[in-house]
Design a protein around this motif. Structure first.
Motif, PDB file in Angstrom:
ATOM      1  N   PHE A 123       0.854  -1.176   0.000  1.00  0.00           N
ATOM      2  CA  PHE A 123       0.000   0.000   0.000  1.00  0.00           C
ATOM      3  C   PHE A 123       0.890   1.225   0.000  1.00  0.00           C
ATOM      4  O   PHE A 123       1.814   1.315   0.805  1.00  0.00           O
ATOM      5  CB  PHE A 123      -0.885   0.008   1.251  1.00  0.00           C
ATOM      6  N   VAL A 124       0.602   2.150  -0.882  1.00  0.00           N
ATOM      7  CA  VAL A 124       1.371   3.386  -0.939  1.00  0.00           C
ATOM      8  C   VAL A 124       0.387   4.542  -0.874  1.00  0.00           C
ATOM      9  O   VAL A 124      -0.513   4.645  -1.696  1.00  0.00           O
ATOM     10  CB  VAL A 124       2.213   3.479  -2.231  1.00  0.00           C
ATOM     11  N   ALA A 125       0.550   5.384   0.121  1.00  0.00           N
ATOM     12  CA  ALA A 125      -0.290   6.565   0.250  1.00  0.00           C
ATOM     13  C   ALA A 125       0.267   7.644  -0.660  1.00  0.00           C
ATOM     14  O   ALA A 125       1.469   7.850  -0.721  1.00  0.00           O
ATOM     15  CB  ALA A 125      -0.318   7.034   1.693  1.00  0.00           C
ATOM     16  N   LYS A 126      -0.607   8.318  -1.346  1.00  0.00           N
ATOM     17  CA  LYS A 126      -0.178   9.412  -2.215  1.00  0.00           C
ATOM     18  C   LYS A 126       0.039  10.658  -1.375  1.00  0.00           C
ATOM     19  O   LYS A 126      -0.598  10.855  -0.346  1.00  0.00           O
ATOM     20  CB  LYS A 126      -1.241   9.675  -3.271  1.00  0.00           C
ATOM     21  N   PRO A 127       0.949  11.524  -1.820  1.00  0.00           N
ATOM     22  CA  PRO A 127       1.169  12.769  -1.080  1.00  0.00           C
ATOM     23  C   PRO A 127      -0.094  13.625  -1.118  1.00  0.00           C
ATOM     24  O   PRO A 127      -0.937  13.446  -1.987  1.00  0.00           O
ATOM     25  CB  PRO A 127       2.323  13.436  -1.821  1.00  0.00           C
ATOM     26  N   PRO A 128      -0.228  14.541  -0.172  1.00  0.00           N
ATOM     27  CA  PRO A 128      -1.406  15.387  -0.167  1.00  0.00           C
ATOM     28  C   PRO A 128      -1.500  16.192  -1.452  1.00  0.00           C
ATOM     29  O   PRO A 128      -0.494  16.519  -2.074  1.00  0.00           O
ATOM     30  CB  PRO A 128      -1.213  16.294   1.039  1.00  0.00           C
ATOM     31  N   ALA A 129      -2.729  16.490  -1.835  1.00  0.00           N
ATOM     32  CA  ALA A 129      -2.954  17.289  -3.035  1.00  0.00           C
ATOM     33  C   ALA A 129      -2.330  18.651  -2.832  1.00  0.00           C
ATOM     34  O   ALA A 129      -2.311  19.182  -1.722  1.00  0.00           O
ATOM     35  CB  ALA A 129      -4.448  17.422  -3.294  1.00  0.00           C
ATOM     36  N   PRO A 130      -1.804  19.237  -3.912  1.00  0.00           N
ATOM     37  CA  PRO A 130      -1.201  20.562  -3.763  1.00  0.00           C
ATOM     38  C   PRO A 130      -2.241  21.572  -3.280  1.00  0.00           C
ATOM     39  O   PRO A 130      -3.431  21.411  -3.511  1.00  0.00           O
ATOM     40  CB  PRO A 130      -0.702  20.899  -5.174  1.00  0.00           C
ATOM     41  N   GLU A 131      -1.734  22.575  -2.617  1.00  0.00           N
ATOM     42  CA  GLU A 131      -2.613  23.612  -2.088  1.00  0.00           C
ATOM     43  C   GLU A 131      -3.361  24.278  -3.228  1.00  0.00           C
ATOM     44  O   GLU A 131      -2.805  24.607  -4.264  1.00  0.00           O
ATOM     45  CB  GLU A 131      -1.761  24.635  -1.344  1.00  0.00           C
ATOM     46  N   SER A 132      -4.655  24.456  -3.034  1.00  0.00           N
ATOM     47  CA  SER A 132      -5.438  25.138  -4.055  1.00  0.00           C
ATOM     48  C   SER A 132      -6.412  26.081  -3.377  1.00  0.00           C
ATOM     49  O   SER A 132      -7.097  25.706  -2.435  1.00  0.00           O
ATOM     50  CB  SER A 132      -6.186  24.128  -4.924  1.00  0.00           C
ATOM     51  N   GLY A 133      -6.449  27.289  -3.840  1.00  0.00           N
ATOM     52  CA  GLY A 133      -7.377  28.261  -3.302  1.00  0.00           C
ATOM     53  C   GLY A 133      -6.916  28.844  -1.984  1.00  0.00           C
ATOM     54  O   GLY A 133      -5.923  28.443  -1.407  1.00  0.00           O
ATOM     55  N   PRO A 134      -7.708  29.792  -1.491  1.00  0.00           N
ATOM     56  CA  PRO A 134      -7.361  30.447  -0.231  1.00  0.00           C
ATOM     57  C   PRO A 134      -7.623  29.522   0.950  1.00  0.00           C
ATOM     58  O   PRO A 134      -8.392  28.572   0.852  1.00  0.00           O
ATOM     59  CB  PRO A 134      -8.299  31.660  -0.205  1.00  0.00           C
ATOM     60  N   PRO A 135      -6.981  29.801   2.082  1.00  0.00           N
ATOM     61  CA  PRO A 135      -7.240  28.985   3.267  1.00  0.00           C
ATOM     62  C   PRO A 135      -8.703  29.103   3.673  1.00  0.00           C
ATOM     63  O   PRO A 135      -9.364  30.085   3.350  1.00  0.00           O
ATOM     64  CB  PRO A 135      -6.329  29.577   4.335  1.00  0.00           C
ATOM     65  N   PRO A 136      -9.211  28.119   4.385  1.00  0.00           N
ATOM     66  CA  PRO A 136     -10.601  28.164   4.815  1.00  0.00           C
ATOM     67  C   PRO A 136     -10.845  29.323   5.780  1.00  0.00           C
ATOM     68  O   PRO A 136      -9.913  29.829   6.397  1.00  0.00           O
ATOM     69  CB  PRO A 136     -10.808  26.821   5.512  1.00  0.00           C
ATOM     70  N   ALA A 137     -12.106  29.717   5.892  1.00  0.00           N
ATOM     71  CA  ALA A 137     -12.460  30.789   6.826  1.00  0.00           C
ATOM     72  C   ALA A 137     -12.157  30.323   8.248  1.00  0.00           C
ATOM     73  O   ALA A 137     -12.536  29.231   8.637  1.00  0.00           O
ATOM     74  CB  ALA A 137     -13.927  31.140   6.675  1.00  0.00           C
ATOM     75  N   GLU A 138     -11.448  31.161   8.985  1.00  0.00           N
ATOM     76  CA  GLU A 138     -11.045  30.808  10.344  1.00  0.00           C
ATOM     77  C   GLU A 138     -11.291  31.997  11.258  1.00  0.00           C
ATOM     78  O   GLU A 138     -11.057  33.132  10.869  1.00  0.00           O
ATOM     79  CB  GLU A 138      -9.573  30.409  10.378  1.00  0.00           C
ATOM     80  N   THR A 139     -11.740  31.702  12.456  1.00  0.00           N
ATOM     81  CA  THR A 139     -12.003  32.771  13.409  1.00  0.00           C
ATOM     82  C   THR A 139     -10.878  32.838  14.431  1.00  0.00           C
ATOM     83  O   THR A 139     -10.205  31.847  14.698  1.00  0.00           O
ATOM     84  CB  THR A 139     -13.339  32.549  14.143  1.00  0.00           C
ATOM     85  N   VAL A 140     -10.702  34.010  14.990  1.00  0.00           N
ATOM     86  CA  VAL A 140      -9.678  34.232  16.004  1.00  0.00           C
ATOM     87  C   VAL A 140      -9.991  33.352  17.213  1.00  0.00           C
ATOM     88  O   VAL A 140     -11.144  33.194  17.602  1.00  0.00           O
ATOM     89  CB  VAL A 140      -9.633  35.725  16.395  1.00  0.00           C
ATOM     90  N   ILE A 141      -8.946  32.776  17.797  1.00  0.00           N
ATOM     91  CA  ILE A 141      -9.099  31.913  18.961  1.00  0.00           C
ATOM     92  C   ILE A 141      -8.849  32.750  20.210  1.00  0.00           C
ATOM     93  O   ILE A 141      -7.764  33.309  20.389  1.00  0.00           O
ATOM     94  CB  ILE A 141      -8.121  30.723  18.899  1.00  0.00           C
ATOM     95  N   GLU A 142      -9.862  32.826  21.063  1.00  0.00           N
ATOM     96  CA  GLU A 142      -9.735  33.603  22.296  1.00  0.00           C
ATOM     97  C   GLU A 142      -8.772  32.915  23.251  1.00  0.00           C
ATOM     98  O   GLU A 142      -8.793  31.701  23.389  1.00  0.00           O
ATOM     99  CB  GLU A 142     -11.095  33.746  22.972  1.00  0.00           C
ATOM    100  N   ASN A 143      -7.960  33.741  23.892  1.00  0.00           N
ATOM    101  CA  ASN A 143      -7.007  33.218  24.856  1.00  0.00           C
ATOM    102  C   ASN A 143      -7.521  33.499  26.265  1.00  0.00           C
ATOM    103  O   ASN A 143      -8.670  33.896  26.439  1.00  0.00           O
ATOM    104  CB  ASN A 143      -5.620  33.827  24.612  1.00  0.00           C
ATOM    105  N   ASP A 144      -6.664  33.353  27.257  1.00  0.00           N
ATOM    106  CA  ASP A 144      -7.073  33.418  28.656  1.00  0.00           C
ATOM    107  C   ASP A 144      -7.163  34.823  29.238  1.00  0.00           C
ATOM    108  O   ASP A 144      -7.445  34.993  30.411  1.00  0.00           O
ATOM    109  CB  ASP A 144      -6.128  32.573  29.505  1.00  0.00           C
ATOM    110  N   LEU A 164      -6.196  22.713  12.377  1.00  0.00           N
ATOM    111  CA  LEU A 164      -5.308  23.801  12.778  1.00  0.00           C
ATOM    112  C   LEU A 164      -5.736  24.360  14.130  1.00  0.00           C
ATOM    113  O   LEU A 164      -4.900  24.601  15.003  1.00  0.00           O
ATOM    114  CB  LEU A 164      -5.280  24.901  11.726  1.00  0.00           C
ATOM    115  N   ARG A 165      -7.032  24.539  14.313  1.00  0.00           N
ATOM    116  CA  ARG A 165      -7.546  25.056  15.593  1.00  0.00           C
ATOM    117  C   ARG A 165      -7.125  24.136  16.743  1.00  0.00           C
ATOM    118  O   ARG A 165      -6.657  24.613  17.782  1.00  0.00           O
ATOM    119  CB  ARG A 165      -9.060  25.192  15.539  1.00  0.00           C
TER     120      ARG A 165
END
Length: 159
Positions: free
Chosen positions: A3-24, A50-51
């Protein structure tokens, strides 16, 4: 059979929408887009992954700096930005170091926990290289933490 896993697909498009993570409240909130940029994390890493890595980095950093934070709070500094520190690029070194720590630890977490795999002998080489990369990322984060604490980066004991 192999079994051989293929490398991840190349990056395409902008990063997904992400919200700021509140800290302490003491440490600054973290913008995942900024961490993506600092650590060169591609959009192939989903926002929830990532979060999770950022939250783990924030938690680990808080543990490492807990006594230091308590000391500064006792001195009347309510946030990291309140602690007097030299400025670089118009910003406190402590804030720069903190974001660097989070970016390094988050990337190490992503590489360590979410790497692609290959069950053939060919997969051993890239995995070993990633192990070294994870160690280097964690080492650099440890250096940044020691810099914030005002400690040297090297400890030498005479045996």
């Amino acid at each position: 059979m192999s079994f051989v896993a293929k490398p991840p697909a190349p990056e395409s498009g902008p990063p997904p929408a992400e919200t700021v993570i509140e800290n302490d409240g003491f440490f600054p909130d973290i913008d995942p887009r900024e961490i993506r940029e600092l650590a060169r994390i591609t959009s192939s890493i989903t926002a929830p992954r990532l979060r999770g890595a950022i939250l783990a980095a924030m938690d680990a950093t808080e543990i490492d700096l807990r006594a230091w934070v308590a000391e500064h709070k006792a001195q009347g500094h309510e946030t990291l930005a309140d602690i007097p520190a030299p400025q670089l690029g118009g910003e406190s070194r402590n804030l720069i170091r903190y974001r660097r720590i989070i970016a390094l630890l988050a990337k190490a977490e992503l590489i360590d926990r979410h790497r692609d795999f290959d069950t053939t002998a060919a997969g051993a080489g890239p995995g070993d290289e990633l192990d070294e990369s994870v160690r280097e990322l964690r080492r650099d984060a440890a250096h940044a933490i020691r810099d914030m604490l005002g400690r040297t980066r090297t400890t030498v004991d005479l045996i």
